[in-house]
Design a protein around this motif. Structure first.
Motif, PDB file in Angstrom:
ATOM      1  N   PRO A 633      -6.034   0.515   6.401  1.00 29.54           N
ATOM      2  CA  PRO A 633      -5.100   0.743   5.534  1.00 29.54           C
ATOM      3  C   PRO A 633      -4.472   2.284   5.881  1.00 29.54           C
ATOM      4  O   PRO A 633      -4.428   2.640   5.289  1.00 29.54           O
ATOM      5  CB  PRO A 633      -6.091   0.879   4.403  1.00 29.54           C
ATOM      6  CG  PRO A 633      -7.227   0.856   5.420  1.00 29.54           C
ATOM      7  CD  PRO A 633      -7.715   0.576   6.571  1.00 29.54           C
ATOM      8  N   TRP A 654      -1.106  -2.885   3.844  1.00 31.29           N
ATOM      9  CA  TRP A 654      -1.451  -2.415   2.718  1.00 31.29           C
ATOM     10  C   TRP A 654      -0.165  -1.458   2.671  1.00 31.29           C
ATOM     11  O   TRP A 654       0.509  -0.515   3.101  1.00 31.29           O
ATOM     12  CB  TRP A 654      -2.127  -1.185   2.438  1.00 31.29           C
ATOM     13  CG  TRP A 654      -3.504  -1.546   2.865  1.00 31.29           C
ATOM     14  CD1 TRP A 654      -4.189  -2.189   4.588  1.00 31.29           C
ATOM     15  CD2 TRP A 654      -4.673  -2.762   1.651  1.00 31.29           C
ATOM     16  NE1 TRP A 654      -5.428  -2.854   4.187  1.00 31.29           N
ATOM     17  CE2 TRP A 654      -5.556  -3.151   2.609  1.00 31.29           C
ATOM     18  CE3 TRP A 654      -4.596  -2.543   0.392  1.00 31.29           C
ATOM     19  CZ2 TRP A 654      -6.627  -3.858   1.777  1.00 31.29           C
ATOM     20  CZ3 TRP A 654      -5.528  -2.490  -0.422  1.00 31.29           C
ATOM     21  CH2 TRP A 654      -6.963  -3.979   0.579  1.00 31.29           C
ATOM     22  N   ALA A 663     -10.975  -0.839   0.995  1.00 32.56           N
ATOM     23  CA  ALA A 663     -10.644  -1.818   1.875  1.00 32.56           C
ATOM     24  C   ALA A 663     -11.907  -2.969   2.806  1.00 32.56           C
ATOM     25  O   ALA A 663     -11.130  -4.205   3.159  1.00 32.56           O
ATOM     26  CB  ALA A 663      -9.515  -1.493   3.118  1.00 32.56           C
ATOM     27  N   LEU A 722      -1.856  -4.451  -1.684  1.00 29.08           N
ATOM     28  CA  LEU A 722      -2.553  -5.278  -0.870  1.00 29.08           C
ATOM     29  C   LEU A 722      -1.135  -6.022  -1.315  1.00 29.08           C
ATOM     30  O   LEU A 722      -0.458  -6.937  -1.244  1.00 29.08           O
ATOM     31  CB  LEU A 722      -3.426  -5.900  -0.997  1.00 29.08           C
ATOM     32  CG  LEU A 722      -3.797  -7.534  -0.071  1.00 29.08           C
ATOM     33  CD1 LEU A 722      -4.069  -6.853   1.367  1.00 29.08           C
ATOM     34  CD2 LEU A 722      -5.165  -7.872  -0.427  1.00 29.08           C
TER      35      LEU A 722
END
Length: 727
Positions: A633, A654, A663, A722
C-alpha cells in the motif's frame, strides 16, 4: 529585412479579408524567389509551394468581380500548372489551374497586361496539351484508341491546345515566347493528326506515316525538355512582379489596406523598362544586388547533349513539416495531436489561425492522396476559425468538401479523417471525440460509426464501455449500444475501462455498477490485449520482508501461502519455507510468475528494496510471461505502469496509502477471490471492495478479524483506494 520576411510579419497582424492584399504581395515575392533559384529546380520548389499556399488563401477572400481577382487567379493558375509540369506535381494541380486560367482569360480586355495574358494563355495551352497526351502513357488506352478511335474528350483537349497556342504565337511580342509556343503547337498539330487517324479503316495503310509523326513528336518533346520544361525559360523573364494592377485597385471596392505608392514586390524585380526592351535584351537576367546569397543556376547544356531532365514531385513533406512546426509552437518533436488538443482547450483561437487554415488547406490540396492526419489538422483549423468568425463564411466547398461555412466544413473533414487516423493510432481518439463534441449536431453520432476498431479492442478484453481521457473525459463510449454517453452518469455496462493518462482519478461511477480496470492509454490497452492471461495458481511467487524490517508482512505471507498456494515460491525473510533471501538476482529470475505478490519496500521511482540493501530497477527488466502483480500500500504509480511496460498483464494496488492492518485483510479477501473463487483480477477487486465495506468477520482468520475490527472506525473509506490496472 527582405520582402518575404517583412510581408510575413505584416501578415501576422492581419485577420480575415484584410489579409488578402498582403497575401497577394507575399505570393508575388515567393514567386520571385522561385524563379531566382531556377524554374524546375528542387531548391526553388518551397518558394513555389508558398506562392500557391498564399494565393489560395487570398482567393478565398475575393468575390467574383473583385478588381484583384483576375490577376490573382492568373498568377495562381500559372503557379499550379508550373508545379504540375515542372515538378511532376499532382494532376490535381493542373486540373485546378486550368479553370483558373480559363476564367482569367475570359475577363474583359484590359484586365490583364499583354505579357501576363500571353503567359496565362501559353500556360493554358500547355496544360491542355499535357492532358490530351496522357493517353500515350497507358498502353491499354492507346491500343483501345487505335482500334476504336480516340476518346472525344482527348481530341477536344488537343483542339483546345491548338486553338490556344495558335493565338499565343499570333499575339506574342517576345520571340522567345513565340518560339516555345510554336514548338508546342507543332507537337499538338502532329498529335492531332495521329489521334484523328485512330479508329480509321485506313489505319493499317498509314502506319509508316504515323510512325514518322510519332518520331517527329518525340523529337519536339526532347527539344522542349532541353529548353526547360514547357514555358520555363520564358517564365524566368516573365515574372508577376508587375504590381500596377494592385496599385490602382478601387479602394472603395476592397476592404483591405492598399498600396500608398507604386512599388514592385521583391528587392530585385525587373524594371518595367526591362520588360519592354528589345528581344535580345530580354534574354538577360536583371541585375541582382544580393545574387551571391541565392543558389547559382547551372548553365543550360548544349541541345545536342539532350540530357535527361530530373523531375521532382510536389514537396508535400516540407509543407507538412512547416504545418506541424506552426501548430507545435516551433517544437518539431511535439505530437501534433497533443498540440491540437491544447488548441481545442484554449478559450481563444490563436492569432495565427488564418495561416493555420491556409497551411492545412494547402497540404490537403497538394498531397495525393492526403492522409487522415492532413484532414484532421484542416478540421481543427477550420473549427478554430469558425469560433473566431462565426459560421457564416469560410472556404466551404473549396476546403472541406461541403458547403455551409467553416464549422460544417470542419465536421466533414473530421469525419473524413476519423477512421484512418483511429486505425493508425488509437490514442488520438479522445481528440477526435472532443472536436466532434464541439462540432454541429450529428457530428458526434456520425463519428461513433467510424470507431469500429475501438469497439473491437474493447471486445477483445471483455469490456463493454470505456471512459475516455482528456480532452474527452466528459464522455464514455458504450460499445454495446454504439453511442457516447456522459461519463458521470451511472454506467449500465457490466465491464468498464477507464483511460486515465496515468493519473488514477477517483471513479466517476460506483464500482457496484461495473467492473472497472484502469489503463494509461488506449494504446496501452491494445498492447495488453495481445498478452496471454495465465491461471493465477500456475506459478505464484511471494517477495516479503527481504530486509527484515517488515515482520508483519512475513506473517501475512505465511498465512496466504498456507491458505491458497502451498506450492508457491517464497523469497525474503519468511517464517517458513523460504526459497531465497530475496536478492535482486533471485527476484529478477522469478518475474515470469503468474501472480507476483510484493510485500517489500518500494521507492518513489518504482524500484524494489531487496536483500543486501540492493534495489531492483523495474524499468530495466522484462517479463515476457508475466501475470498479475500485487503491490504493497505505497507508491502505486509509476510502478504500476512500469510493470505493465515490462510485460505483466495487470497490477493490483492502492491509489492512496492505507493502513497495514486494512491492507492485510484486503489481501486475504483478494486471494480468496483469485484462487478459490477463480475471478479475473478486475472482478476480484470489485468483489473485495464490496466486502471491505461490510466484511464478514467470521470468514476471516481470527488474527486478521481482530486487526480489522480494531481499525474499522479509523479506516473509513479506504476500501475505495483498492484498484486494478491492466487488461
Amino acid at each position: 529585412m527582405d520582402d518575404i520576411t517583412r510581408l510575413e510579419a505584416e501578415l501576422a497582424g492581419l485577420t480575415g479579408s484584410a489579409r488578402a492584399q498582403t497575401l497577394i504581395q507575399l505570393g508575388q515575392a515567393q514567386w520571385l524567389g522561385y524563379w531566382r533559384t531556377g524554374i524546375g529546380s528542387q531548391v526553388g520548389l518551397p518558394y513555389l509551394n508558398q506562392t500557391i499556399l498564399r494565393l489560395d488563401e487570398a482567393l478565398g477572400y475575393l468575390e467574383p468581380g473583385d478588381s484583384l481577382r483576375v490577376h490573382t487567379i492568373s498568377m495562381l493558375g500559372v503557379s499550379r500548372c508550373v508545379r504540375h509540369s515542372g515538378h511532376k506535381g499532382p494532376v490535381s494541380d493542373r486540373e485546378a489551374g486550368i479553370p483558373l486560367l480559363e476564367e482569367a482569360l475570359a475577363a474583359p480586355p484590359g484586365n490583364l497586361s499583354q505579357p501576363t495574358t500571353g503567359l496565362a494563355r501559353a500556360t493554358l495551352g500547355e496544360a491542355y496539351l499535357r492532358r490530351s497526351m496522357e493517353i500515350l502513357q497507358s498502353p491499354d488506352a492507346l491500343l483501345a484508341a487505335m482500334t476504336r478511335g480516340a476518346p472525344a474528350g482527348v481530341v477536344a483537349d488537343m483542339e483546345l491546345a491548338i486553338k490556344t497556342l495558335r493565338q499565343v504565337t499570333a499575339e506574342a511580342t517576345a520571340p522567345q515566347m513565340a518560339q516555345i509556343a510554336g514548338k508546342m503547337l507543332r507537337m499538338a498539330e502532329t498529335m492531332h493528326t495521329i489521334l484523328t487517324a485512330f479508329g480509321s479503316p485506313q489505319l493499317s495503310t498509314q502506319i509508316d506515316v504515323m510512325m514518322r509523326s510519332m518520331a517527329e513528336m518525340q523529337q519536339m518533346v526532347r527539344e522542349i525538355e532541353t529548353d526547360g520544361f514547357g514555358l520555363g525559360s520564358y517564365i524566368t523573364n516573365m515574372s508577376f512582379t508587375d504590381t500596377e494592377w494592385t496599385q490602382h485597385a478601387d479602394h472603395m471596392d476592397y476592404p483591405g489596406v492598399m498600396f500608398q505608392e507604386p512599388e514592385v514586390v521583391g528587392d530585385a524585380a525587373p524594371e518595367p523598362e526591362r520588360r519592354k526592351a528589345e528581344p535580345e535584351e530580354r534574354t538577360e537576367q536583371p541585375e541582382q544586388p544580393e545574387r551571391s546569397a541565392q543558389p547559382e543556376r547551372p548553365e543550360r547544356p548544349e541541345r545536342s547533349a539532350q540530357p535527361e531532365r530530373t523531375r521532382f514531385g510536389a514537396d508535400v513533406d516540407t509543407m507538412r513539416a512547416d504545418l506541424r512546426t506552426l501548430i507545435a509552437s516551433g517544437n518539431d518533436g511535439r505530437d501534433v495531436f497533443a498540440a491540437a488538443a491544447d488548441l481545442l482547450r484554449a478559450t481563444e483561437p490563436p492569432s495565427w489561425i488564418d495561416e493555420f487554415v491556409a497551411s492545412a488547406a494547402g497540404v490537403v490540396h497538394t498531397a495525393e492522396p492526403p492522409s487522415g492526419t492532413d484532414h484532421f489538422l484542416l478540421a481543427v483549423a477550420l473549427h478554430l476559425r469558425s469560433r473566431r468568425d462565426g459560421d457564416d463564411d469560410g472556404w466551404g466547398e473549396d476546403v472541406g468538401g461541403t458547403t455551409g461555412g467553416d464549422a460544417q466544413a470542419a465536421a466533414a473533414s473530421l469525419l473524413t479523417a476519423a477512421e484512418t487516423v483511429a486505425s493508425e493510432d488509437l490514442d488520438v481518439v479522445p481528440t477526435l471525440v472532443r472536436l466532434a463534441e464541439l462540432s454541429p449536431d450529428g457530428t458526434l453520432k456520425a463519428l461513433g460509426t467510424r470507431l469500429g476498431r475501438l469497439t473491437t479492442l474493447l471486445q477483445s478484453v471483455g469490456a463493454e464501455a470505456v471512459n475516455l481521457p482528456e480532452p474527452a473525459d466528459s464522455l464514455r463510449w458504450n460499445a454495446v449500444e454504439g453511442r457516447f454517453e456522459p461519463a458521470g452518469e451511472p454506467c449500465e455496462a457490466r465491464t468498464l475501462v477507464v483511460v486515465d493518462g496515468g493519473s488514477l482519478p477517483e471513479p466517476k461511477v460506483s464500482e457496484d455498477e461495473a467492473t472497472v480496470s484502469y489503463v494509461a492509454s488506449l494504446s496501452q490497452l491494445r498492447t495488453l490485449s495481445q498478452r496471454k492471461v495465465r491461471p493465477i495458481a500456475e506459478e505464484p511467487v511471494f517477495v516479503a520482508n527481504p530486509r527484515g524490517d517488515r515482520m508483519p508482512a512475513a506473517v501475512e505471507t505465511m498465512l496466504l501461502r498456507r491458505s491458497f498456494y502451498p506450492h508457491s515460491v517464497g523469497l525474503g525473510g519468511l517464517i517458513e519455507a523460504a526459497d531465497g533471501a530475496g536478492t535482486a538476482k533471485e527476484v529478477r529470475a522469478r518475474l515470469e510468475a503468474s501472480v507476483l505478490h510484493l510485500a517489500c519496500g518500494v521507492t518513489e521511482a518504482g524500484a524494489l528494496e531487496l536483500a543486501d540493501s540492493a534495489e531492483l530497477d523495474l524499468t530495466e527488466v522484462e517479463a515476457k510471461r508475466g501475470g498479475v502483480v500485487i503491490l504493497p500500500p505505497e507508491h502505486f504509480q509509476p510502478l504500476a505502469d512500469i510493470l505493465l511496460t515490462a510485460g505483466f498483464t495487470g497490477v493490483i494496488g492502492w491509489r492512496r496509502p492505507v493502513s497495514e492492518d486494512f491492507a492485510a485483510v484486503a489481501y486475504f479477501l483478494l486471494h480468496t477471490e483469485l484462487a478459490d473463487v477463480g475471478r479475473a483480477p478486475a472482478a476480484a477487486v470489485r468483489a473485495v471492495r464490496k466486502q471491505l465495506r461490510e466484511p464478514d468477520l467470521d470468514a476471516l482468520p481470527p488474527l486478521l478479524a481482530s486487526r480489522f475490527e480494531a481499525r474499522a472506525d479509523a479506516d473509513g473509506e479506504q476500501w475505495s483506494a483498492l484498484v486494478y490496472r491492466g487488461r
